[in-house]
Design a protein around this motif. Structure first.
Motif, PDB file in Angstrom:
ATOM      1  N   ILE A   1       0.864  -1.182   0.000  1.00 39.89           N
ATOM      2  CA  ILE A   1       0.000   0.000   0.000  1.00 39.89           C
ATOM      3  C   ILE A   1       0.898   1.229   0.000  1.00 39.89           C
ATOM      4  N   ASP A   2       0.663   2.145  -0.959  1.00 44.07           N
ATOM      5  CA  ASP A   2       1.499   3.343  -1.012  1.00 44.07           C
ATOM      6  C   ASP A   2       0.970   4.417  -0.066  1.00 44.07           C
ATOM      7  N   GLY A   3       1.639   5.532  -0.022  1.00 42.63           N
ATOM      8  CA  GLY A   3       1.293   6.617   0.889  1.00 42.63           C
ATOM      9  C   GLY A   3      -0.094   7.194   0.698  1.00 42.63           C
ATOM     10  N   SER A   4      -0.666   7.042  -0.513  1.00 36.14           N
ATOM     11  CA  SER A   4      -2.009   7.569  -0.760  1.00 36.14           C
ATOM     12  C   SER A   4      -3.097   6.519  -0.505  1.00 36.14           C
ATOM     13  N   GLY A   5      -2.687   5.321  -0.066  1.00 39.54           N
ATOM     14  CA  GLY A   5      -3.672   4.272   0.219  1.00 39.54           C
ATOM     15  C   GLY A   5      -3.953   3.340  -0.945  1.00 39.54           C
ATOM     16  N   GLN A   6      -3.263   3.521  -2.064  1.00 39.56           N
ATOM     17  CA  GLN A   6      -3.444   2.655  -3.237  1.00 39.56           C
ATOM     18  C   GLN A   6      -2.760   1.315  -2.991  1.00 39.56           C
ATOM     19  N   ALA A   7      -3.482   0.215  -3.231  1.00 38.29           N
ATOM     20  CA  ALA A   7      -2.916  -1.129  -3.061  1.00 38.29           C
ATOM     21  C   ALA A   7      -2.357  -1.639  -4.381  1.00 38.29           C
ATOM     22  N   TYR A   8      -1.250  -2.372  -4.315  1.00 40.40           N
ATOM     23  CA  TYR A   8      -0.604  -2.953  -5.486  1.00 40.40           C
ATOM     24  C   TYR A   8      -0.386  -4.443  -5.258  1.00 40.40           C
ATOM     25  N   ALA A   9      -0.896  -5.265  -6.167  1.00 41.03           N
ATOM     26  CA  ALA A   9      -0.762  -6.710  -6.059  1.00 41.03           C
ATOM     27  C   ALA A   9       0.707  -7.113  -6.141  1.00 41.03           C
ATOM     28  N   GLN A  10       1.122  -7.983  -5.228  1.00 42.77           N
ATOM     29  CA  GLN A  10       2.487  -8.522  -5.239  1.00 42.77           C
ATOM     30  C   GLN A  10       2.488 -10.031  -5.464  1.00 42.77           C
ATOM     31  N   GLY A  11       1.402 -10.706  -5.065  1.00 44.62           N
ATOM     32  CA  GLY A  11       1.382 -12.145  -5.238  1.00 44.62           C
ATOM     33  C   GLY A  11       0.172 -12.808  -4.626  1.00 44.62           C
ATOM     34  N   ILE A  12       0.245 -14.163  -4.597  1.00 40.07           N
ATOM     35  CA  ILE A  12      -0.820 -14.998  -4.039  1.00 40.07           C
ATOM     36  C   ILE A  12      -0.216 -15.849  -2.937  1.00 40.07           C
ATOM     37  N   LEU A  13      -0.789 -15.765  -1.747  1.00 39.20           N
ATOM     38  CA  LEU A  13      -0.295 -16.465  -0.572  1.00 39.20           C
ATOM     39  C   LEU A  13      -0.375 -17.978  -0.771  1.00 39.20           C
ATOM     40  N   SER A  14       0.725 -18.651  -0.467  1.00 38.68           N
ATOM     41  CA  SER A  14       0.791 -20.097  -0.664  1.00 38.68           C
ATOM     42  C   SER A  14       1.006 -20.859   0.635  1.00 38.68           C
ATOM     43  N   GLY A  15       1.740 -20.304   1.559  1.00 37.86           N
ATOM     44  CA  GLY A  15       2.014 -21.011   2.813  1.00 37.86           C
ATOM     45  C   GLY A  15       2.822 -20.153   3.747  1.00 37.86           C
ATOM     46  N   GLY A  16       3.236 -20.765   4.839  1.00 34.89           N
ATOM     47  CA  GLY A  16       4.035 -20.043   5.813  1.00 34.89           C
ATOM     48  C   GLY A  16       4.023 -20.752   7.136  1.00 34.89           C
ATOM     49  N   GLY A  17       4.325 -20.028   8.171  1.00 33.64           N
ATOM     50  CA  GLY A  17       4.342 -20.618   9.500  1.00 33.64           C
ATOM     51  C   GLY A  17       5.138 -19.779  10.454  1.00 33.64           C
ATOM     52  N   GLY A  18       5.611 -20.437  11.501  1.00 33.25           N
ATOM     53  CA  GLY A  18       6.370 -19.759  12.543  1.00 33.25           C
ATOM     54  C   GLY A  18       5.460 -19.198  13.605  1.00 33.25           C
ATOM     55  N   GLY A  19       6.043 -18.448  14.500  1.00 32.10           N
ATOM     56  CA  GLY A  19       5.263 -17.783  15.530  1.00 32.10           C
ATOM     57  C   GLY A  19       5.031 -18.587  16.790  1.00 32.10           C
ATOM     58  N   GLY A  20       5.445 -19.837  16.813  1.00 29.17           N
ATOM     59  CA  GLY A  20       5.283 -20.635  18.029  1.00 29.17           C
ATOM     60  C   GLY A  20       3.833 -20.890  18.387  1.00 29.17           C
ATOM     61  N   SER A  21       3.605 -21.271  19.631  1.00 28.14           N
ATOM     62  CA  SER A  21       2.265 -21.680  20.071  1.00 28.14           C
ATOM     63  C   SER A  21       1.264 -20.527  20.105  1.00 28.14           C
ATOM     64  N   ASP A  22       1.753 -19.284  20.192  1.00 26.07           N
ATOM     65  CA  ASP A  22       0.824 -18.149  20.219  1.00 26.07           C
ATOM     66  C   ASP A  22       0.624 -17.543  18.833  1.00 26.07           C
ATOM     67  N   ASN A  23       1.241 -18.147  17.797  1.00 27.06           N
ATOM     68  CA  ASN A  23       1.095 -17.684  16.409  1.00 27.06           C
ATOM     69  C   ASN A  23       1.498 -16.223  16.227  1.00 27.06           C
ATOM     70  N   SER A  24       2.469 -15.784  17.026  1.00 33.92           N
ATOM     71  CA  SER A  24       2.943 -14.409  16.951  1.00 33.92           C
ATOM     72  C   SER A  24       4.450 -14.418  16.753  1.00 33.92           C
ATOM     73  N   GLY A  25       4.928 -13.664  15.768  1.00 34.99           N
ATOM     74  CA  GLY A  25       6.345 -13.660  15.442  1.00 34.99           C
ATOM     75  C   GLY A  25       7.194 -13.001  16.499  1.00 34.99           C
ATOM     76  N   GLY A  26       8.409 -13.492  16.635  1.00 31.37           N
ATOM     77  CA  GLY A  26       9.380 -12.925  17.551  1.00 31.37           C
ATOM     78  C   GLY A  26      10.773 -13.116  16.993  1.00 31.37           C
TER      79      GLY A  26
END
Length: 108
Positions: free
Chosen positions: A57-82
């Motif tokens: 999202i740029d400074g004026s609030g315009q969104a620009y497509a970057q990709g399609i989410l495929s997977g991920g993980g991390g964050g431990g048991s609370d699902n929060s990154g550290g």
């Protein structure tokens, strides 16, 4: 960058760490030319977010497509990154997706 997942909603703060990565998923599939991003604070994506948008999202609030989410993980048991268990995001670059799938990406 931000993601918009069905389960987690909008999650921002992602930073790209690798491009053209080969990813081996737990169920045995392999994907090539993927983009990997990480973040060390806030919510991670979860199963059910796949297929959602990855965008900036740029400074004026315009969104620009970057990709399609495929997977991920991390964050431990609370699902929060550290610092010791960062969130990881894997996505298909929008250019590759646009060339591989039928239809068109709207550019504004």
């Amino acid at each position: 960058m931000c993601t918009g997942g069905m389960m987690t909603g909008e999650v921002c703060g992602w930073q790209v760490t690798a491009t053209q990565a080969t990813v081996h998923y737990d169920e045995g599939t392999t994907a090539r030319n993927m983009v990997v991003a990480r973040k060390t604070s806030g919510s991670c994506t979860v199963k059910g977010d796949s297929g959602g948008p990855v965008y900036t999202i740029d400074g004026s609030g315009q969104a620009y497509a970057q990709g399609i989410l495929s997977g991920g993980g991390g964050g431990g048991s609370d699902n929060s990154g550290g610092a010791f268990d960062p969130c990881e995001l894997i996505f298909t670059d929008i250019g590759l997706a646009s060339n591989a799938f039928p239809g068109t990406v709207a550019w504004h």
